[in-house]
Design a protein around this motif. Sequence first.
Motif, PDB file in Angstrom:
ATOM      1  N   LEU A 218       0.819  -1.212   0.000  1.00 45.19           N
ATOM      2  CA  LEU A 218       0.000   0.000   0.000  1.00 45.19           C
ATOM      3  C   LEU A 218       0.856   1.267   0.000  1.00 45.19           C
ATOM      4  CD1 LEU A 218      -2.798  -1.015   2.553  1.00 45.19           C
ATOM      5  CD2 LEU A 218      -2.942  -0.958   0.055  1.00 45.19           C
ATOM      6  N   GLN A 219       2.078   1.171   0.498  1.00 47.74           N
ATOM      7  CA  GLN A 219       2.954   2.342   0.519  1.00 47.74           C
ATOM      8  C   GLN A 219       3.472   2.713  -0.867  1.00 47.74           C
ATOM      9  OE1 GLN A 219       5.978   1.406   3.413  1.00 47.74           O
ATOM     10  NE2 GLN A 219       4.689   1.973   5.161  1.00 47.74           N
ATOM     11  N   THR A 220       3.198   1.883  -1.859  1.00 47.41           N
ATOM     12  CA  THR A 220       3.581   2.223  -3.236  1.00 47.41           C
ATOM     13  C   THR A 220       2.495   3.005  -3.966  1.00 47.41           C
ATOM     14  OG1 THR A 220       2.701   0.122  -4.079  1.00 47.41           O
ATOM     15  CG2 THR A 220       5.001   0.149  -3.356  1.00 47.41           C
ATOM     16  N   LEU A 221       1.347   3.207  -3.322  1.00 42.83           N
ATOM     17  CA  LEU A 221       0.252   3.921  -3.962  1.00 42.83           C
ATOM     18  C   LEU A 221       0.509   5.424  -3.944  1.00 42.83           C
ATOM     19  CD1 LEU A 221      -2.795   1.975  -2.418  1.00 42.83           C
ATOM     20  CD2 LEU A 221      -1.543   1.487  -4.532  1.00 42.83           C
ATOM     21  N   GLU A 222      -0.311   6.117  -4.711  1.00 43.68           N
ATOM     22  CA  GLU A 222      -0.253   7.580  -4.741  1.00 43.68           C
ATOM     23  C   GLU A 222      -1.320   8.138  -3.804  1.00 43.68           C
ATOM     24  OE1 GLU A 222       1.806   9.571  -6.212  1.00 43.68           O
ATOM     25  OE2 GLU A 222       2.951   7.977  -7.199  1.00 43.68           O
ATOM     26  N   PRO A 223      -1.022   9.236  -3.113  1.00 42.55           N
ATOM     27  CA  PRO A 223       0.180  10.057  -3.185  1.00 42.55           C
ATOM     28  C   PRO A 223       1.349   9.411  -2.469  1.00 42.55           C
ATOM     29  CG  PRO A 223      -1.308  10.933  -1.542  1.00 42.55           C
ATOM     30  CD  PRO A 223      -2.049   9.818  -2.212  1.00 42.55           C
ATOM     31  N   ALA A 224       2.545   9.721  -2.904  1.00 45.13           N
ATOM     32  CA  ALA A 224       3.750   9.116  -2.346  1.00 45.13           C
ATOM     33  C   ALA A 224       3.891   9.489  -0.874  1.00 45.13           C
ATOM     34  CB  ALA A 224       4.976   9.590  -3.129  1.00 45.13           C
ATOM     35  N   GLY A 225       4.159   8.465  -0.071  1.00 46.72           N
ATOM     36  CA  GLY A 225       4.324   8.671   1.361  1.00 46.72           C
ATOM     37  C   GLY A 225       3.128   8.274   2.186  1.00 46.72           C
ATOM     38  N   VAL A 226       2.039   7.890   1.542  1.00 46.69           N
ATOM     39  CA  VAL A 226       0.846   7.501   2.274  1.00 46.69           C
ATOM     40  C   VAL A 226       1.068   6.148   2.950  1.00 46.69           C
ATOM     41  CG1 VAL A 226      -0.336   6.235   0.419  1.00 46.69           C
ATOM     42  CG2 VAL A 226      -1.677   7.547   2.082  1.00 46.69           C
ATOM     43  N   PHE A 227       0.332   5.875   4.031  1.00 46.75           N
ATOM     44  CA  PHE A 227       0.416   4.660   4.857  1.00 46.75           C
ATOM     45  C   PHE A 227       1.727   4.588   5.639  1.00 46.75           C
ATOM     46  CE2 PHE A 227      -2.827   3.246   1.836  1.00 46.75           C
ATOM     47  CZ  PHE A 227      -3.758   2.702   2.699  1.00 46.75           C
ATOM     48  N   ALA A 228       2.418   5.702   5.813  1.00 43.98           N
ATOM     49  CA  ALA A 228       3.610   5.715   6.662  1.00 43.98           C
ATOM     50  C   ALA A 228       3.184   5.838   8.117  1.00 43.98           C
ATOM     51  CB  ALA A 228       4.520   6.872   6.269  1.00 43.98           C
ATOM     52  N   ARG A 229       4.025   5.297   9.011  1.00 46.77           N
ATOM     53  CA  ARG A 229       3.742   5.380  10.437  1.00 46.77           C
ATOM     54  C   ARG A 229       4.437   6.562  11.089  1.00 46.77           C
ATOM     55  NH1 ARG A 229       3.598  -0.340  10.127  1.00 46.77           N
ATOM     56  NH2 ARG A 229       5.399  -0.110   8.758  1.00 46.77           N
ATOM     57  N   THR A 230       5.561   6.999  10.561  1.00 48.53           N
ATOM     58  CA  THR A 230       6.326   8.101  11.123  1.00 48.53           C
ATOM     59  C   THR A 230       6.736   9.050  10.004  1.00 48.53           C
ATOM     60  OG1 THR A 230       8.425   6.920  10.931  1.00 48.53           O
ATOM     61  CG2 THR A 230       7.191   6.660  13.002  1.00 48.53           C
ATOM     62  N   LEU A 231       7.225  10.219  10.393  1.00 46.47           N
ATOM     63  CA  LEU A 231       7.706  11.181   9.408  1.00 46.47           C
ATOM     64  C   LEU A 231       8.918  10.639   8.666  1.00 46.47           C
ATOM     65  CD1 LEU A 231       7.703  13.978   8.101  1.00 46.47           C
ATOM     66  CD2 LEU A 231       9.021  14.814  10.058  1.00 46.47           C
ATOM     67  N   SER A 232       9.809   9.959   9.370  1.00 40.58           N
ATOM     68  CA  SER A 232      10.990   9.389   8.712  1.00 40.58           C
ATOM     69  C   SER A 232      10.589   8.371   7.658  1.00 40.58           C
ATOM     70  CB  SER A 232      11.906   8.746   9.760  1.00 40.58           C
ATOM     71  OG  SER A 232      12.366   9.701  10.683  1.00 40.58           O
ATOM     72  N   GLU A 233       9.620   7.522   7.979  1.00 40.10           N
ATOM     73  CA  GLU A 233       9.164   6.521   7.020  1.00 40.10           C
ATOM     74  C   GLU A 233       8.476   7.181   5.833  1.00 40.10           C
ATOM     75  OE1 GLU A 233       6.663   2.283   7.018  1.00 40.10           O
ATOM     76  OE2 GLU A 233       6.376   3.747   8.629  1.00 40.10           O
ATOM     77  N   CYS A 234       7.718   8.255   6.081  1.00 42.20           N
ATOM     78  CA  CYS A 234       7.051   8.962   4.993  1.00 42.20           C
ATOM     79  C   CYS A 234       8.065   9.545   4.022  1.00 42.20           C
ATOM     80  CB  CYS A 234       6.166  10.060   5.571  1.00 42.20           C
ATOM     81  SG  CYS A 234       5.297  11.076   4.347  1.00 42.20           S
ATOM     82  N   LEU A 235       9.112  10.188   4.535  1.00 41.69           N
ATOM     83  CA  LEU A 235      10.135  10.764   3.665  1.00 41.69           C
ATOM     84  C   LEU A 235      10.922   9.676   2.944  1.00 41.69           C
ATOM     85  CD1 LEU A 235      11.477  13.635   5.969  1.00 41.69           C
ATOM     86  CD2 LEU A 235       9.694  13.741   4.219  1.00 41.69           C
ATOM     87  N   ALA A 236      11.176   8.570   3.633  1.00 42.76           N
ATOM     88  CA  ALA A 236      11.922   7.477   2.999  1.00 42.76           C
ATOM     89  C   ALA A 236      11.134   6.869   1.843  1.00 42.76           C
ATOM     90  CB  ALA A 236      12.256   6.414   4.043  1.00 42.76           C
ATOM     91  N   ILE A 237       9.817   6.756   1.981  1.00 44.15           N
ATOM     92  CA  ILE A 237       8.989   6.210   0.901  1.00 44.15           C
ATOM     93  C   ILE A 237       9.070   7.109  -0.324  1.00 44.15           C
ATOM     94  CG2 ILE A 237       6.609   5.721   0.213  1.00 44.15           C
ATOM     95  CD1 ILE A 237       6.053   4.943   3.126  1.00 44.15           C
TER      96      ILE A 237
END
Length: 523
Positions: A218-237
């Motif tokens: 699900l983290q590969t869907l658009e918009p990029a960064g969705v389904f992240a648990r933390t800010l670091s994970e969102c930016l990494a996606i």
Amino acid sequence: MALSANLFLRQSQSLVMTPQLMQSIQLLQMTHLELMQFIAQEVERNPLLEMAADDGDLSGGLGEESSSSGDSGQPDSNNGAEELTNTPSLESDWYEKDGSERLNDRLDTNFDSAFADEGSAQRPDAPELLGQWKSMPGHGGEGSEGFDLDDFVAGQISLRDHLNQQIPFALTSASDQLLASVLVDHLDEAGYLRADLDDIAARLGLAPAHIEGVIQTLQTLEPAGVFARTLSECLAIQLRQRDRCDPAMAVLVDNLELLAKRDFATLKKICGVDEEDLLDMLSEIRKLNPKPGSTFEHEASESVTPDIVVRPDGIGGWRVELNPDALPRVLVNHSYMVAVGRPGAAKDAPDQAFMSECLQNANWLTRSLDQRAKTITKVAAEIVRQQSAFLDHGVDHLRPLNLKTVADAIKMHESTVSRVTTNKYMMTPRGLFELKYFFSVSIASAEGGDSHSAEAVRHRIRVLIEKESPEAVLSDDDIVDQLKSGGVDLARRTVAKYREAMNIPSSVQRRREKRAMAKVTAL
């Protein structure tokens, strides 16, 4: 001593809060939206109440001698029935005098086709194709506007709908799609996943590792960064989708707390990069979206309707007026009350009691609205008088002001002023402000002169920090010295408190950031 009953005559005073008095107090502190909802409910319950129609355009075209009854913005309870019943006869006389063509031009309405025999015209299915398909229903030739464009405006899609459209293409299993729909329900407005995976695994009978695998998909869907648990994970996606998540960038994303502190020296050491590479990495980070779900509108934005409008009066002063758009005009239909009570009408005791109560409530409501308008105007006029320097010269000249000062000036209680200034807005040439904005604590002057407003001092601190250069960043002590030279006596801890309240970093963090930005600009 024997007990006996005695009669005593005693005189005392007491304040009784009647239901109408309590409602008057509530009306005073209601916002514009709450007031309109309350009046709509009263009009629905009371047959003698009517909302005055906005017929300003009609009265404006009837001649110079015609004047609108709503110029003062106050409700008129005496001529409500006459105002509503005289307008059609006036239109009829004018129509006979000037003819249909003049009436159509003035009112921008064609009365000749108001009762067409062929019935209402059909709306086109696709208005953009009217020029190509002559047989389309609603085609009326060149310049035809037999459709409403609002019917063809696409609704704004939500984040949940946008993701549900992509899930069937990313997950083929029905169980995985069901799990994905459950996870979508746990997304917040920013697009982050706020869910207890162990609880979801227990409810659905799935292994936590399987849920984690679905989340990775699900983290590969658009918009990029969705389904992240933390800010670091969102930016990494987002970096992985841009093919920019190299080892050095991954270390930087894992140490965002150092980035927040502007500790660039430590970041260069742990990332193993030089200063130029670090600046390039920081530039890449700034291009990312920390809240991917914020691009989707979750609720309709509400506009603020000012209650007071302040304009220059042309002679160096200010004119304070009630905003007519924020002042509902409620009329009492006395003609209906007379018709009900005329000879031959039903005069049952319950009906008469009901109509009398309705008339009493209607008169009370109109008086309460009139008193509310007068009170708001009186308080706003005193605020403008006290803060005229702010309107003339800006926030630097905002004076310290409290509720007691205004209450004593207008001979009202502080609680009344507090209710009036709550959630009420004033439109000025300098912008839209809540009435509470003009009240701030007093800060003593360093030279023994007039005291300063806390809001004005915060503005001075913000201006001093914005003007500092990377080589001469002001510390809190430097800001204290400059404020004292300007006549403001302020302690260092107060400067630090104001700076933190405005989300301004410390001098060390600002120096690092300004130097880094200067180097980026030079490159």
